[in-house]
Scaffold this motif. Structure first.
Motif, PDB file in Angstrom:
ATOM      1  N   THR A   1      -5.951  -9.356   1.661  1.00  0.00           N
ATOM      2  CA  THR A   1      -7.314  -9.552   1.170  1.00  0.00           C
ATOM      3  C   THR A   1      -7.677 -11.013   1.349  1.00  0.00           C
ATOM      4  OG1 THR A   1      -7.040  -7.805  -0.482  1.00  0.00           O
ATOM      5  CG2 THR A   1      -8.868  -9.341  -0.814  1.00  0.00           C
TER       6      THR A   1
ATOM      7  N   GLU B   1     -14.377  -3.326   4.356  1.00  0.00           N
ATOM      8  CA  GLU B   1     -13.782  -2.319   3.485  1.00  0.00           C
ATOM      9  C   GLU B   1     -12.459  -1.890   4.093  1.00  0.00           C
ATOM     10  OE1 GLU B   1     -15.349  -0.522   6.810  1.00  0.00           O
ATOM     11  OE2 GLU B   1     -16.652  -1.480   5.338  1.00  0.00           O
ATOM     12  N   LEU B   2     -11.554  -1.399   3.268  1.00  0.00           N
ATOM     13  CA  LEU B   2     -10.242  -0.993   3.768  1.00  0.00           C
ATOM     14  C   LEU B   2     -10.372   0.400   4.362  1.00  0.00           C
ATOM     15  CD1 LEU B   2      -7.318  -1.755   4.087  1.00  0.00           C
ATOM     16  CD2 LEU B   2      -6.865  -0.698   1.884  1.00  0.00           C
ATOM     17  N   ARG B   3     -10.149   0.503   5.676  1.00  0.00           N
ATOM     18  CA  ARG B   3     -10.327   1.774   6.375  1.00  0.00           C
ATOM     19  C   ARG B   3      -8.984   2.310   6.825  1.00  0.00           C
ATOM     20  NH1 ARG B   3     -13.990   0.162  11.177  1.00  0.00           N
ATOM     21  NH2 ARG B   3     -12.030  -0.890  11.557  1.00  0.00           N
ATOM     22  N   ASN B   4      -8.065   2.488   5.881  1.00  0.00           N
ATOM     23  CA  ASN B   4      -6.702   2.874   6.260  1.00  0.00           C
ATOM     24  C   ASN B   4      -6.650   4.184   7.025  1.00  0.00           C
ATOM     25  OD1 ASN B   4      -7.579   4.042   3.895  1.00  0.00           O
ATOM     26  ND2 ASN B   4      -5.567   4.038   2.902  1.00  0.00           N
TER      27      ASN B   4
ATOM     28  N   TYR C   1     -10.704  -7.168   4.254  1.00  0.00           N
ATOM     29  CA  TYR C   1      -9.362  -6.609   4.208  1.00  0.00           C
ATOM     30  C   TYR C   1      -8.785  -6.431   5.603  1.00  0.00           C
ATOM     31  CZ  TYR C   1     -11.262  -5.348  -0.338  1.00  0.00           C
ATOM     32  OH  TYR C   1     -11.865  -5.402  -1.562  1.00  0.00           O
TER      33      TYR C   1
ATOM     34  N   LEU D   1      -5.333  -4.245   7.202  1.00  0.00           N
ATOM     35  CA  LEU D   1      -4.134  -3.437   6.996  1.00  0.00           C
ATOM     36  C   LEU D   1      -3.039  -3.950   7.921  1.00  0.00           C
ATOM     37  CD1 LEU D   1      -3.075  -0.903   5.488  1.00  0.00           C
ATOM     38  CD2 LEU D   1      -3.725   0.415   7.517  1.00  0.00           C
TER      39      LEU D   1
ATOM     40  N   TRP E   1      -9.945  -7.849  10.476  1.00  0.00           N
ATOM     41  CA  TRP E   1     -10.624  -8.002   9.191  1.00  0.00           C
ATOM     42  C   TRP E   1     -11.806  -7.031   9.141  1.00  0.00           C
ATOM     43  CZ3 TRP E   1      -7.952 -10.415   5.723  1.00  0.00           C
ATOM     44  CH2 TRP E   1      -7.175 -11.531   6.039  1.00  0.00           C
ATOM     45  N   THR E   2     -11.934  -6.325   8.029  1.00  0.00           N
ATOM     46  CA  THR E   2     -13.056  -5.410   7.822  1.00  0.00           C
ATOM     47  C   THR E   2     -13.601  -5.596   6.411  1.00  0.00           C
ATOM     48  OG1 THR E   2     -11.556  -3.650   7.087  1.00  0.00           O
ATOM     49  CG2 THR E   2     -12.171  -3.651   9.416  1.00  0.00           C
TER      50      THR E   2
ATOM     51  N   VAL F   1      -1.679  -4.657   2.441  1.00  0.00           N
ATOM     52  CA  VAL F   1      -3.108  -4.921   2.545  1.00  0.00           C
ATOM     53  C   VAL F   1      -3.303  -6.410   2.309  1.00  0.00           C
ATOM     54  CG1 VAL F   1      -5.383  -4.507   1.582  1.00  0.00           C
ATOM     55  CG2 VAL F   1      -3.753  -2.632   1.710  1.00  0.00           C
TER      56      VAL F   1
ATOM     57  N   SER G   1      -8.973  -0.922  15.409  1.00  0.00           N
ATOM     58  CA  SER G   1      -9.377  -1.275  14.045  1.00  0.00           C
ATOM     59  C   SER G   1     -10.499  -2.312  14.016  1.00  0.00           C
ATOM     60  CB  SER G   1      -8.173  -1.817  13.260  1.00  0.00           C
ATOM     61  OG  SER G   1      -7.755  -3.066  13.790  1.00  0.00           O
TER      62      SER G   1
ATOM     63  N   GLN H   1       0.846  -1.188   0.000  1.00  0.00           N
ATOM     64  CA  GLN H   1       0.000   0.000   0.000  1.00  0.00           C
ATOM     65  C   GLN H   1       0.878   1.233   0.000  1.00  0.00           C
ATOM     66  OE1 GLN H   1      -1.904   1.415   3.549  1.00  0.00           O
ATOM     67  NE2 GLN H   1      -3.848   1.633   2.492  1.00  0.00           N
TER      68      GLN H   1
END
Length: 197
Positions: free
Chosen positions: A85, A189-192, A133, A135, A186-187, A83, A118, A74
């Motif tokens: 997946t 959507e990627l919430r960086n 996803y 991070l 794990w989420t 990231v 997170s 990333q």
């Protein structure tokens, strides 16, 4: 090391150190290899949505056989984050619980600590084909860090001791500082920006 990282590390260490599927919350039905007898693996309907849509918390917990895990860098060089997946390849909905338990180096057998902030507010339920996803922090990107090259690493899922071998991205692999690694939960959507680590 900030106090929030310490909180996350304590949270990650709590479940990362359990090698005998003791688990702090009782989802012990996932130990058997032929599917959970309690939940039943007959269709749970609603396979049209993405992560979290058209499925429910009554779906079985995802195992290593249910997902394909890949890694991508990333941002730009120096690459400080990955990231992960996890794509549901099972053909049925399942719940992806907790965070990925990651070991980057043979010389460091401890899992990457999880960052507590997170953790998603709702369960991550993956319909067939949907991704989730996580991070992962590799280093701080400094030239003076004690980085080691990594071309592949291991990931295990919560409640499943099966080791998933993941190939590191790039022809030269990735640089990892074992003292700096962290992982997010794990989420769907990627919430960086929200996770901030």
């Amino acid at each position: 090391m900030s106090s929030s990282d310490t909180t996350g590390a304590a949270d990650g260490g709590k479940s990362a150190g359990t090698s005998g599927a003791t688990g702090s919350t009782g989802s012990t039905g996932s130990k058997g290899s032929a599917g959970s007898a309690k939940t039943g693996s007959t269709g749970s309907g609603g396979s049209s949505g993405s992560a979290g849509e058209g499925a429910s918390v009554s779906d079985p917990v995802c195992t290593a056989r249910d997902v394909a895990v890949t890694a991508a860098t990333q941002g730009g060089a120096p690459y400080t984050h990955l990231v992960l997946t996890a794509k549901n390849t099972s053909g049925h909905s399942c719940r992806l619980t907790g965070f990925p338990h990651i070991q980057f180096l043979e010389s460091h057998k401890q899992d990457a600590p999880a960052v507590a902030r997170s953790k998603p507010a709702t369960p991550v339920v993956l319909t067939a084909g949907a991704p989730a996803y996580a991070l992962v922090k590799l280093s701080d990107g400094g030239v003076d860090e004690d980085n080691e090259p990594v071309s592949a690493f291991s990931v295990t899922l919560e409640d499943d001791p099966t080791v998933i071998a993941v190939t590191a991205p790039g022809s030269d692999g990735i640089a990892v500082d074992p003292a700096k690694v962290l992982t997010g939960y794990w989420t769907p959507e990627l919430r960086n920006a929200a996770d901030g680590f």
